[in-house]
Scaffold this motif. Structure first.
Motif, PDB file in Angstrom:
ATOM      1  N   SER A  58     -15.009   0.087 -12.546  1.00 46.41           N
ATOM      2  CA  SER A  58     -14.479   1.278 -12.287  1.00 46.41           C
ATOM      3  C   SER A  58     -13.009   1.379 -11.680  1.00 46.41           C
ATOM      4  CB  SER A  58     -15.436   2.195 -11.346  1.00 46.41           C
ATOM      5  OG  SER A  58     -16.721   2.205 -11.942  1.00 46.41           O
ATOM      6  N   VAL A  59     -12.406   2.415 -11.847  1.00 39.20           N
ATOM      7  CA  VAL A  59     -10.919   2.157 -11.684  1.00 39.20           C
ATOM      8  C   VAL A  59     -10.609   3.421 -10.537  1.00 39.20           C
ATOM      9  CG1 VAL A  59      -8.632   2.264 -12.131  1.00 39.20           C
ATOM     10  CG2 VAL A  59     -10.273   1.117 -13.856  1.00 39.20           C
ATOM     11  N   LEU A  60     -10.295   3.287  -9.341  1.00 37.18           N
ATOM     12  CA  LEU A  60     -10.094   4.097  -8.464  1.00 37.18           C
ATOM     13  C   LEU A  60      -8.365   4.134  -8.246  1.00 37.18           C
ATOM     14  CD1 LEU A  60     -12.662   3.672  -5.722  1.00 37.18           C
ATOM     15  CD2 LEU A  60     -12.820   5.262  -7.576  1.00 37.18           C
ATOM     16  N   ASP A  61      -7.857   5.325  -8.236  1.00 33.91           N
ATOM     17  CA  ASP A  61      -6.471   5.643  -7.866  1.00 33.91           C
ATOM     18  C   ASP A  61      -6.245   5.606  -6.516  1.00 33.91           C
ATOM     19  OD1 ASP A  61      -3.795   6.462  -7.300  1.00 33.91           O
ATOM     20  OD2 ASP A  61      -3.745   7.588  -9.077  1.00 33.91           O
ATOM     21  N   ILE A  62      -5.827   4.990  -5.628  1.00 30.44           N
ATOM     22  CA  ILE A  62      -5.668   4.796  -4.093  1.00 30.44           C
ATOM     23  C   ILE A  62      -4.020   5.326  -3.774  1.00 30.44           C
ATOM     24  CG2 ILE A  62      -7.651   3.641  -3.576  1.00 30.44           C
ATOM     25  CD1 ILE A  62      -6.032   1.468  -2.772  1.00 30.44           C
ATOM     26  N   SER A  63      -3.593   5.773  -4.513  1.00 29.48           N
ATOM     27  CA  SER A  63      -1.999   6.183  -4.227  1.00 29.48           C
ATOM     28  C   SER A  63      -1.891   6.928  -3.065  1.00 29.48           C
ATOM     29  CB  SER A  63      -1.281   6.862  -5.237  1.00 29.48           C
ATOM     30  OG  SER A  63      -1.831   7.903  -5.889  1.00 29.48           O
ATOM     31  N   MET A  64      -2.981   7.917  -2.852  1.00 31.70           N
ATOM     32  CA  MET A  64      -3.105   8.753  -1.569  1.00 31.70           C
ATOM     33  C   MET A  64      -4.506   7.830  -0.966  1.00 31.70           C
ATOM     34  SD  MET A  64      -2.332  12.542  -2.862  1.00 31.70           S
ATOM     35  CE  MET A  64      -2.879  13.208  -1.346  1.00 31.70           C
ATOM     36  N   SER A  72       0.891  -1.342  -0.004  1.00 27.64           N
ATOM     37  CA  SER A  72       0.026  -0.082   0.100  1.00 27.64           C
ATOM     38  C   SER A  72       0.718   1.134   0.166  1.00 27.64           C
ATOM     39  CB  SER A  72      -0.931   0.018   1.370  1.00 27.64           C
ATOM     40  OG  SER A  72      -0.197   0.209   2.359  1.00 27.64           O
ATOM     41  N   SER A  73       0.140   2.247  -0.135  1.00 30.25           N
ATOM     42  CA  SER A  73       0.866   3.603  -0.097  1.00 30.25           C
ATOM     43  C   SER A  73       0.790   4.030   1.536  1.00 30.25           C
ATOM     44  CB  SER A  73       0.209   4.724  -1.127  1.00 30.25           C
ATOM     45  OG  SER A  73       0.332   4.340  -2.289  1.00 30.25           O
ATOM     46  N   GLY A  74       1.752   4.824   1.735  1.00 33.27           N
ATOM     47  CA  GLY A  74       1.765   5.349   3.217  1.00 33.27           C
ATOM     48  C   GLY A  74       2.322   4.276   4.243  1.00 33.27           C
ATOM     49  N   ALA A  75       2.827   3.124   3.960  1.00 37.07           N
ATOM     50  CA  ALA A  75       3.266   2.002   4.444  1.00 37.07           C
ATOM     51  C   ALA A  75       2.428   1.561   5.799  1.00 37.07           C
ATOM     52  CB  ALA A  75       4.515   2.483   5.221  1.00 37.07           C
TER      53      ALA A  75
END
Length: 527
Positions: free
Chosen positions: A414-420, A346-349
């Motif tokens: 649907s595609v969600l960006d969850i890099s944040m 994941s992002s944000g460790a």
């Protein structure tokens, strides 16, 4: 096809946002066909499970959800309406066992249930968990696999599900049955609305001796999570823990459809409905996350000791329990799919729990602490999506940090960006209309997106679409059984296992066989 996105966010935007990549080549196992679809004909007349209108296990099994053992050798497939689990030898391509899960006894201490939505003052609802002379068919929807002490255990979310078609239905209220006077000497009292009268039970399972009256009352679902060993022998069950805890934590929405105005309306029919389950390992402990379809919350249990699941936490994003269900203030309603993302991916460790809510049409991200407790991180609400199944099942691609969400409203992904994670954003939409009527499930492994797509006529064979993460076709779609529901990759990515539900049409004139398909990924990607 309905559009959730403005034109600028259609597939062309997705292609721009997600540069096309070629997944690693997976070598096909030697001498294993591209696809093997396994049916249950070999178990007809040999295994006693609940059946429907056809009275044949091979037609009525309806495979629903899949868990794969850590070594990738065995799949466990729930047969929800039949109250059973099939064990599948993946490499061998055989269904090695079909097991009936038996019945839970709600008359025993710790196994109580609130059986009526009219057991309060003035004939209204009330919180009233107690023991009753009722059995519960586990009928799990979701199933998850864990490994503890070198042994495989299975966790089931015991939702319950009857068959309700124009040509065949097996649901009836207790007050509409003739109760056997020996089994139920206090039948008149039990059949009152404030007691068991309004409880929905099985008409198929009621008459055990064929004399025309009900000898046993079998409710749909066990209102619990159960732990089983790899032979499908029961190790532990949470009893009435979910009912007791939700009554304490969120009493205004107890056994509801997630909002205060529907308080207690589900007590007569499956209660909070535990439907989804996934697992994660944190700080050396194994946790289970269980989604309550009706209560709309997520329970966290420590299952490090499989014989004694322990309550940890409960989360439900709900700004205002009294808000109208279709308003933004109602929050998350109807969790369908749960997905655990380890910290390394994941992002944000921090580990994340992704909850896809089909009724509210929202995807919610929780941070998961080392003790298993949940903290809201971020949320995406699809517009104008109430009760349209806009967010059902999600799968995650760790390379692009994107979620692929089954969207029943658009019939695609649907595609969600969850890099944040604190600010999930819509990155695009994938049209699946060339493959069939709509997606039922999605899984991702090493950049390959596999999607289960049902046919335009649900009793016809369905397909598994194989895509790149940019939405382009990676390989030709694979034909599988009728109504493919859940699908998953084995841990090594060599196989995709598909549960083909095979539901009948409404008048029961066409009833395709339930089946399990095993796709050889290497041969699919490199024909």
């Amino acid at each position: 096809m309905k559009k959730l996105l403005p034109a600028a966010l259609a597939l062309s935007a997705l292609l721009t946002a997600c540069p096309r990549t070629t997944p690693p080549i997976v070598e096909p196992p030697a001498d294993i066909p591209l696809v093997r679809t396994l049916d249950f004909t070999g178990f007809d007349g040999k295994v006693t499970l609940r059946t429907g209108g056809s009275k044949k296990l091979s037609l009525d099994a309806e495979p629903e959800y899949i868990a794969v053992s850590a070594d990738g050798k065995t799949a466990y497939v729930t047969l929800q309406e039949s109250n059973g689990v099939a064990t599948v030898d993946i490499a061998g391509g055989v269904i090695s066992a079909v097991t009936s899960l038996g019945l839970k006894d709600h008359s025993l201490p710790g196994n109580g249930l609130d059986a009526s939505d009219r057991d309060g003052a003035g004939g209204k609802g009330a919180i009233n968990i107690q023991n009753w002379p009722v059995k519960g068919a586990y009928m799990p929807d979701s199933i998850a696999s864990i490994s503890v002490g070198g042994k495989t255990y299975l966790l089931t979310a015991n939702e319950g599900d009857g068959r309700d078609y124009k040509g065949f239905a097996d649901e009836v209220r207790v007050k509409d049955l003739k109760l056997d006077p020996t089994a139920f000497p206090n039948a008149a009292d039990l059949q009152k609305d404030a007691a068991l009268g309004r409880l929905t039970v099985s008409s198929v399972d009621a008459d055990t001796d064929g004399d025309g009256d009900a000898d046993v009352l079998v409710a749909f679902g066990a209102r619990s999570m159960t732990v089983w060993d790899s032979d499908m022998k029961r190790v532990a069950d949470t009893g009435d823990l979910f009912g007791q805890k939700t009554a304490q934590i969120s009493p205004t929405t107890f056994n509801s459809n997630g909002s205060a105005d529907t308080f207690d309306t589900r007590s007569d029919n499956k209660g909070a409905e535990p439907e989804g389950v996934t697992t994660g390992v944190l700080g050396g402990k194994t946790f289970a996350f269980v989604g309550m379809e009706r209560a709309s919350g997520v329970a966290v249990l420590d299952v490090s000791n499989p014989a004694a699941p322990a309550w940890v936490d409960y989360a439900h994003f709900q700004p205002d329990p009294a808000a109208a269900p279709d308003s933004a203030a109602a929050g998350d309603l109807g969790p369908e799919g749960l997905l655990f993302i380890p910290a390394a991916d994941s992002s944000g460790a921090q580990p994340l729990l992704v909850v896809s809510n089909e009724v509210s049409g929202s995807v919610t991200l929780y941070g998961v602490a080392t003790d298993g407790k949940l903290t809201l991180k971020g949320r995406y609400q699809f517009p104008n999506a109430y009760s349209l199944s806009a967010a059902e099942i999600s799968a995650y691609d760790k390379a692009s940090k994107k979620l692929f969400v089954v969207n029943g409203q658009s019939k695609g992904l649907s595609v969600l960006d969850i890099s944040m994670p604190s600010a999930p954003r819509l990155a695009g939409q994938i049209d699946l209309s060339k493959y069939g009527a709509g997606a039922n499930s999605v899984a991702v492994h090493n950049g390959v997106v596999a999607v289960a797509v049902e046919a335009a006529v649900k009793t016809d064979p369905g397909k598994v679409a194989l895509l790149n993460t940019d939405g382009s076709e990676r390989a030709p779609a694979i034909t599988v059984g009728a109504l493919p529901d859940m699908l998953t990759f084995t841990p090594d990515g060599q196989f995709i296992v598909v549960a083909n539900e095979g539901e009948p049409n409404d008048d029961y004139t066409i009833d395709p066989a339930g089946s399990v398909s095993i796709i050889n990924v290497g041969k699919a990607l490199n024909p």
